[in-house]
Design an enzyme around this catalytic site. Structure first.
Site, PDB file in Angstrom:
ATOM      1  N   GLY A  47       0.941  -1.132  -0.053  1.00  0.00           N
ATOM      2  CA  GLY A  47       0.063  -0.040   0.263  1.00  0.00           C
ATOM      3  C   GLY A  47       0.700   1.046   0.091  1.00  0.00           C
ATOM      4  N   ALA A  48       2.025   1.078  -0.730  1.00  0.00           N
ATOM      5  CA  ALA A  48       2.970   2.316  -0.546  1.00  0.00           C
ATOM      6  C   ALA A  48       2.723   3.444  -1.269  1.00  0.00           C
ATOM      7  CB  ALA A  48       4.553   1.418  -1.228  1.00  0.00           C
ATOM      8  N   GLY A  51      -1.848   7.369   1.154  1.00  0.00           N
ATOM      9  CA  GLY A  51      -1.740   8.356   1.899  1.00  0.00           C
ATOM     10  C   GLY A  51      -0.502   7.998   3.137  1.00  0.00           C
ATOM     11  N   ASP A  73       1.949  -1.598  -4.719  1.00  0.00           N
ATOM     12  CA  ASP A  73       0.755  -1.261  -4.447  1.00  0.00           C
ATOM     13  C   ASP A  73       0.085  -1.353  -5.794  1.00  0.00           C
ATOM     14  OD1 ASP A  73      -1.699   0.187  -3.805  1.00  0.00           O
ATOM     15  OD2 ASP A  73      -0.449   1.614  -2.684  1.00  0.00           O
ATOM     16  N   ASN A 133     -11.819  -2.882   3.620  1.00  0.00           N
ATOM     17  CA  ASN A 133     -10.468  -3.375   3.982  1.00  0.00           C
ATOM     18  C   ASN A 133     -10.134  -4.774   4.335  1.00  0.00           C
ATOM     19  OD1 ASN A 133      -9.812  -0.670   3.278  1.00  0.00           O
ATOM     20  ND2 ASN A 133      -9.352  -0.190   5.371  1.00  0.00           N
ATOM     21  N   SER A 157      -3.726  -1.464   8.268  1.00  0.00           N
ATOM     22  CA  SER A 157      -4.974  -1.178   7.708  1.00  0.00           C
ATOM     23  C   SER A 157      -6.254  -1.462   8.780  1.00  0.00           C
ATOM     24  CB  SER A 157      -5.265  -2.529   6.845  1.00  0.00           C
ATOM     25  OG  SER A 157      -3.993  -2.402   5.697  1.00  0.00           O
ATOM     26  N   ASN A 158      -7.200  -0.328   8.764  1.00  0.00           N
ATOM     27  CA  ASN A 158      -8.020  -0.317   9.857  1.00  0.00           C
ATOM     28  C   ASN A 158      -9.338  -1.220   9.090  1.00  0.00           C
ATOM     29  OD1 ASN A 158      -7.335   1.010  12.083  1.00  0.00           O
ATOM     30  ND2 ASN A 158      -7.322   2.780  11.157  1.00  0.00           N
ATOM     31  N   ASP A 189      -1.923   5.413  19.087  1.00  0.00           N
ATOM     32  CA  ASP A 189      -2.478   5.923  20.231  1.00  0.00           C
ATOM     33  C   ASP A 189      -1.424   6.096  21.098  1.00  0.00           C
ATOM     34  OD1 ASP A 189      -4.763   5.141  19.125  1.00  0.00           O
ATOM     35  OD2 ASP A 189      -4.473   2.856  19.376  1.00  0.00           O
ATOM     36  N   ARG A 192      -0.015   9.762  20.377  1.00  0.00           N
ATOM     37  CA  ARG A 192      -0.924  10.626  20.853  1.00  0.00           C
ATOM     38  C   ARG A 192      -1.340  10.772  22.282  1.00  0.00           C
ATOM     39  NH1 ARG A 192      -5.264   8.644  16.378  1.00  0.00           N
ATOM     40  NH2 ARG A 192      -4.742  10.105  14.907  1.00  0.00           N
ATOM     41  N   HIS A 216      -7.745  -0.557  19.118  1.00  0.00           N
ATOM     42  CA  HIS A 216      -7.429   0.513  18.259  1.00  0.00           C
ATOM     43  C   HIS A 216      -8.397   1.104  17.805  1.00  0.00           C
ATOM     44  CE1 HIS A 216      -4.411   2.932  15.884  1.00  0.00           C
ATOM     45  NE2 HIS A 216      -5.075   2.430  14.892  1.00  0.00           N
TER      46      HIS A 216
END
Length: 354
Positions: A47-48, A51, A73, A133, A157-158, A189, A192, A216
């Site tokens: 996925g390079a 974003g 990608d 995803n 990946s979410n 996380d 932040r 997450h």
């Protein structure tokens, strides 16, 4: 000037924000490697061209522990590889595009980082993300099982609470699953929590450590501010609640601030680079490398859980306990379990029915 800046960034990446033992976000570990003495390590970013993938590719190119950087990608990677490949650092860069080149990108990889997929947009839930995803993760993990089954897999990946269980099931079906080598990257996380805590407590952020456990997404993210160092006696219970909520909603804060034009890509790339760096250090035998990560775990009744883990030559060397929790954190822990359990089960169900 440019050379000085580059060396500064490289030095930062050689140091890791050790989640438990380091008093500084960028303190050197007990032992480190220069680019001359580090063993050869291949890192693949899947996925390079996205974003997260592009800034992550840049940060991994700056990491002196990487000797071979494979960027993959479905489109656009030759250009990203050409751009990043001009940077005068150790690693050799190659771009791979399309399913027919995925095998070549993965073969021989020591660490595979997966930021592939669609980002969150305003109004999009993590369930919406799941529908897109999950299929991407399944396809990529099927290829990993075939072409680099011994690699450490860093899942970005979410929704991570579901994609990590999906990956585990795919690897089990292929007969390659090693629970010590699959990680959900929850480092953002932690990043932040450190930033928000330092600002509120008015302490230098470089010296702050805050463990973050659970999952997450939303309330499954549980920062343990009672264990934060340095201890801040000037924070009220309301301050802690506000810091917890802001940490949990950090992704939404960025999505809204970008007004529909992006999500947390730069900070996620930074966090992903920090965790990958920790994995590389562990593989290379650096002692006492500790980061928080979402892994298969038995410290709660849930099959996967994020907590501090010690990284070593085989991946997870030790899953560390939760330590003493405040009453507020105990309540948060019990509150997050049903949602996290449902997300884990959703991932497992998807992997086994499709």
């Amino acid at each position: 000037m440019k050379g000085t800046m580059l060396r500064s960034v490289q030095a930062s990446l050689r140091r890791g924000p050790n989640a438990s033992s380091s008093p500084s976000s960028f303190r050197l570990l007990c032992r480190d490697y220069s680019s001359e003495s580090a063993p050869n390590r291949k890192v693949a970013v899947l996925g390079a061209a996205g974003g997260i993938g592009q800034p992550l590719a840049l940060l991994m190119k700056l990491n002196p522990l990487v000797s071979n950087l494979a960027l993959y990608d479905i489109a656009g990677t030759p250009g990203v590889a050409a751009d990043v490949g001009h940077i005068n650092t150790r690693s050799q860069v190659a771009g791979y595009m399309g399913e027919d080149q995925l095998a070549q990108a993965l073969e021989g990889s020591d660490v595979v980082i997966i930021p592939a997929g669609v980002p969150r947009k305003p109004g999009m839930t993590r369930d919406d993300l799941f529908n897109i995803n999950a299929g991407i993760v399944k396809s990529l993990c099927t290829a990993i099982a075939k072409y680099c089954p011994n690699a450490l897999v860093n899942m970005i990946s979410n929704p991570v609470n579901s994609t990590v269980p999906i990956a585990a099931e795919i690897f089990k079906k292929a007969g390659t699953y090693d629970e010590k080598k699959l990680f959900g990257v929850t480092t953002l996380d932690v990043v932040r929590a450190k930033t928000f805590y330092a600002g509120k407590a008015n302490v230098p952020v470089a010296g702050v450590n805050v463990p973050v456990v659970g999952g997450h997404a939303g309330i499954t993210i549980l920062p343990l501010f009672s264990q934060a160092t340095p201890e801040a006696n000037n924070l009220s219970d309301e301050d802690i609640k506000a810091l917890t909520k802001r940490t949990q909603d950090g992704g939404t804060e960025v999505v809204e601030a970008k007004a529909g034009k992006g999500s947390a890509t730069l900070s996620m790339a930074y966090a992903g680079a920090i965790f990958a760096d920790a994995c590389l250090k562990g593989l290379n035998g650096v002692p006492d490398v500790v980061e928080c990560s979402f892994v298969q775990s038995s410290i709660t009744e849930l099959p996967f859980f994020a907590s501090k883990v010690k990284l070593g030559k085989n991946g997870v060397e030790e899953i560390m306990g939760l330590g003493l929790l405040s009453d507020y954190e105990k309540q948060g822990l019990e509150s997050l379990k049903p949602e996290l359990k449902a997300s884990i089960e959703k991932g497992i169900k998807y992997a086994n029915q499709s």
